[in-house]
Design a protein around this motif. Sequence first.
Motif, short mmCIF file in Angstrom:
data_model
loop_
_atom_site.label_atom_id
_atom_site.label_comp_id
_atom_site.label_asym_id
_atom_site.label_seq_id
_atom_site.Cartn_x
_atom_site.Cartn_y
_atom_site.Cartn_z
N MET A 245 60.89 55.56 -1.36
CA MET A 245 61.08 55.35 0.07
C MET A 245 60.99 53.85 0.35
O MET A 245 59.97 53.21 0.05
CB MET A 245 60.04 56.13 0.86
N VAL A 246 62.05 53.31 0.91
CA VAL A 246 62.16 51.87 1.12
C VAL A 246 61.23 51.43 2.25
O VAL A 246 61.08 52.11 3.28
CB VAL A 246 63.61 51.49 1.45
N THR A 247 60.58 50.28 2.07
CA THR A 247 59.67 49.75 3.07
C THR A 247 60.35 49.57 4.43
O THR A 247 61.54 49.24 4.51
CB THR A 247 59.10 48.39 2.62
N ALA A 248 59.58 49.78 5.48
CA ALA A 248 60.12 49.59 6.82
C ALA A 248 60.51 48.14 7.06
O ALA A 248 61.34 47.85 7.94
CB ALA A 248 59.08 50.03 7.86
N ALA A 249 59.95 47.22 6.27
CA ALA A 249 60.31 45.81 6.43
C ALA A 249 61.78 45.56 6.13
O ALA A 249 62.35 44.56 6.57
CB ALA A 249 59.43 44.96 5.51
N ASP A 250 62.40 46.47 5.38
CA ASP A 250 63.81 46.35 5.02
C ASP A 250 64.63 47.36 5.82
O ASP A 250 64.82 48.51 5.41
CB ASP A 250 63.98 46.60 3.52
N GLY A 251 65.08 46.96 7.00
CA GLY A 251 65.93 47.83 7.80
C GLY A 251 65.27 48.39 9.03
O GLY A 251 65.96 48.91 9.92
N ALA A 252 63.95 48.37 9.10
CA ALA A 252 63.24 48.86 10.29
C ALA A 252 62.01 47.98 10.51
O ALA A 252 60.88 48.45 10.62
CB ALA A 252 62.84 50.32 10.12
N ARG A 253 62.23 46.67 10.58
CA ARG A 253 61.14 45.70 10.57
C ARG A 253 60.18 45.87 11.74
O ARG A 253 58.99 45.57 11.62
CB ARG A 253 61.71 44.28 10.55
N GLU A 254 60.69 46.36 12.86
CA GLU A 254 59.83 46.50 14.04
C GLU A 254 58.71 47.51 13.81
O GLU A 254 57.72 47.53 14.55
CB GLU A 254 60.66 46.91 15.26
N PHE A 255 58.85 48.36 12.77
CA PHE A 255 57.83 49.38 12.49
C PHE A 255 56.91 48.98 11.33
O PHE A 255 56.02 49.74 10.96
CB PHE A 255 58.48 50.72 12.17
N TYR A 256 57.12 47.79 10.77
CA TYR A 256 56.30 47.38 9.64
C TYR A 256 54.91 46.97 10.11
O TYR A 256 54.74 46.18 11.03
CB TYR A 256 56.94 46.20 8.89
N THR A 257 53.89 47.53 9.45
CA THR A 257 52.50 47.23 9.78
C THR A 257 51.63 47.37 8.55
O THR A 257 51.97 48.09 7.61
CB THR A 257 51.97 48.16 10.89
N LEU A 258 50.49 46.69 8.57
CA LEU A 258 49.51 46.80 7.49
C LEU A 258 48.28 47.60 7.90
O LEU A 258 47.35 47.74 7.13
CB LEU A 258 49.06 45.40 7.04
N THR A 268 53.35 39.81 4.66
CA THR A 268 54.55 39.45 5.41
C THR A 268 55.67 40.41 5.03
O THR A 268 55.69 40.95 3.92
CB THR A 268 55.00 38.01 5.10
N PRO A 269 56.62 40.63 5.95
CA PRO A 269 57.76 41.50 5.62
C PRO A 269 58.55 41.01 4.41
O PRO A 269 59.06 41.82 3.64
CB PRO A 269 58.60 41.45 6.90
N ILE A 273 59.41 43.27 1.16
CA ILE A 273 60.78 43.53 0.68
C ILE A 273 60.90 43.15 -0.79
O ILE A 273 61.51 43.87 -1.59
CB ILE A 273 61.80 42.75 1.54
N ASP A 274 60.31 42.03 -1.17
CA ASP A 274 60.37 41.59 -2.57
C ASP A 274 59.71 42.61 -3.49
O ASP A 274 60.25 42.96 -4.55
CB ASP A 274 59.69 40.23 -2.71
N VAL A 275 58.54 43.12 -3.09
CA VAL A 275 57.85 44.14 -3.88
C VAL A 275 58.67 45.42 -3.95
O VAL A 275 58.79 46.05 -5.01
CB VAL A 275 56.45 44.42 -3.30
N ASP A 276 59.27 45.80 -2.83
CA ASP A 276 60.07 47.02 -2.78
C ASP A 276 61.24 46.94 -3.75
O ASP A 276 61.54 47.90 -4.48
CB ASP A 276 60.58 47.25 -1.36
N ILE A 277 61.92 45.81 -3.78
CA ILE A 277 63.06 45.63 -4.69
C ILE A 277 62.60 45.71 -6.14
O ILE A 277 63.26 46.33 -7.00
CB ILE A 277 63.76 44.29 -4.40
N LYS A 278 61.47 45.11 -6.45
CA LYS A 278 60.94 45.18 -7.82
C LYS A 278 60.60 46.62 -8.21
O LYS A 278 60.83 47.02 -9.35
CB LYS A 278 59.70 44.29 -7.94
N LEU A 279 60.07 47.39 -7.26
CA LEU A 279 59.75 48.79 -7.55
C LEU A 279 61.03 49.59 -7.81
O LEU A 279 61.07 50.43 -8.70
CB LEU A 279 58.96 49.39 -6.39
N ARG A 280 62.06 49.34 -7.03
CA ARG A 280 63.33 50.05 -7.26
C ARG A 280 63.86 49.74 -8.65
O ARG A 280 64.33 50.63 -9.36
CB ARG A 280 64.37 49.63 -6.21
#
Length: 506
Positions: A245-258, A268-269, A273-280
């Motif tokens: 499941m892709v992070t909200a920071a990539d495509g739905a940034r307004e919902f990104y929270t910690l 930071t978003p 995103i960088d971590v999400d891409i590495k996981l993919r």
Amino acid sequence: VSTQSTWEAVVSTQSTWGIPSIGMNGSRSLEAEWRTLAIGSLVTLGLYVLHDIWNERRTKPKSRKGEEEVEDVKPNFGVKIGRTVYGEQSETVLKQSSQQRVGEVKRDQNCEIYKICLTGGPCAGKTTALARISERLIERGFRVYVVPEAATLMFNAGAMNNLANYNEVQAIRFQRNLMLVQMDLEDHFTEIAALGGGKAVVFCDRGVMDGSAYLDPVGWQTLVDELGVSTVSLRDRRYDAVIHMVTAADGAREFYTLENNAARYENTPEIAIDVDIKLRKAWMGHPRLYIIDNTSEKGFETKIRRAFEAVLNVIGAPQAVSFYKKYLLAPDSPTEFSPILPENLKAEVFDVEDTFLMTDSDLRRLRIRKRGQNGQFAYILQEETFTKNGEKIVVTRGLSSREYLGLSKDRDQTRKTLVIKRRCFLWEGQYYIVDTYINVLDGFSLLIIEADRNVGNIQLPPFIKIAREVTDEPDYSSYILSKTSYYPKSEDRPAVTRKLSKEEIL
């Protein structure tokens, strides 16, 4: 020990072993008496030692059938390990793996277990998806087990995981301990699920390959070498499917929270995103990888629905939705049937062999697959059943190498084993597969894209030449391609009747 008791023990030993008895005041010389005493004492001591060893062996609990006792060994980092690694054998583990024990219980209890890894970047909706999907599966009669995320457990227990402050050795050491905790949790949950019988789904909140996103390639290779496992076994054998499941920071940034997970440190978003891409990329190449992004205009509910449909597809439920777009590729040259990918595009390359087995019905198909890279292979059995109303239900399970060899004897003699070179890559957030069929005619390639049925135009990589779309054409299914009498349509012959280069075949 008193002189008298020692002498009595010697006399008893002499009687037992046939040594002539002597008295304290016997006629033999003093030297002979002491020589006899020394021999008797040594024999008695030996008998006592043997008796202790026998008692220890008799009272020690017996191990499982097929297990060997192994001592803890010290790897280079100095932490003792002597454990079972699911799906992989090494010098530091018991010969009988957890996977084998689960298999034994499954056979005894007649149960079906699906092990699914749910992973993704921070703030992707994994927690909500797990809760919602679990509830729906329980309503359908499945027992559901959720393996907790090891990183969150360790963080909440006081194990600080601020990797930014770790040096290279510390980062490897932390990820190794995290992986061992994760594997232990997964293995024990899976064994417990097997004891219940019936149908069960084991969800793993993140998987063991996630650690590779937080290490450089050299550090990751050091880690797997230290544990005596391989990337192929960790990625391809442990889980029946991986849902990212892709992070909200990539495509739905307004919902990104910690705020909803204190264990996160992607503050930071951009880092998320960088971590999400590495996981993919870490999971790229798994036989059943589903990437659930944020592109739908209908928002988070659609994201949950797509994740649930992926689960249904894995467990073979009739409601499952599996939709793939398929394209016949035009050759780049008269000798190149596999498209040339950009040098800066990371692709995982696999050797695949598909063999169809004999069945007693046209509504049932059985296929075994051998798939691997770098000399490491995984084996699966796929069963396709067609209902009377035309629905196709697909169920897949892993095989051992021995099971694979046994089933291969029942192959359909009217079909060949398909030899395929598979390349998997990510481009613009989409997952693509290029399959080059080496032993069908002169060889040709297909581009395969997993898509949502509601998605309109699919973006195709500009560096790949498309001949035409063949999504719904049976002629380009593996079942038809495997026929020894297969021959393509006249319009497609230019794309499939030229020779592969020697480099491509190799």
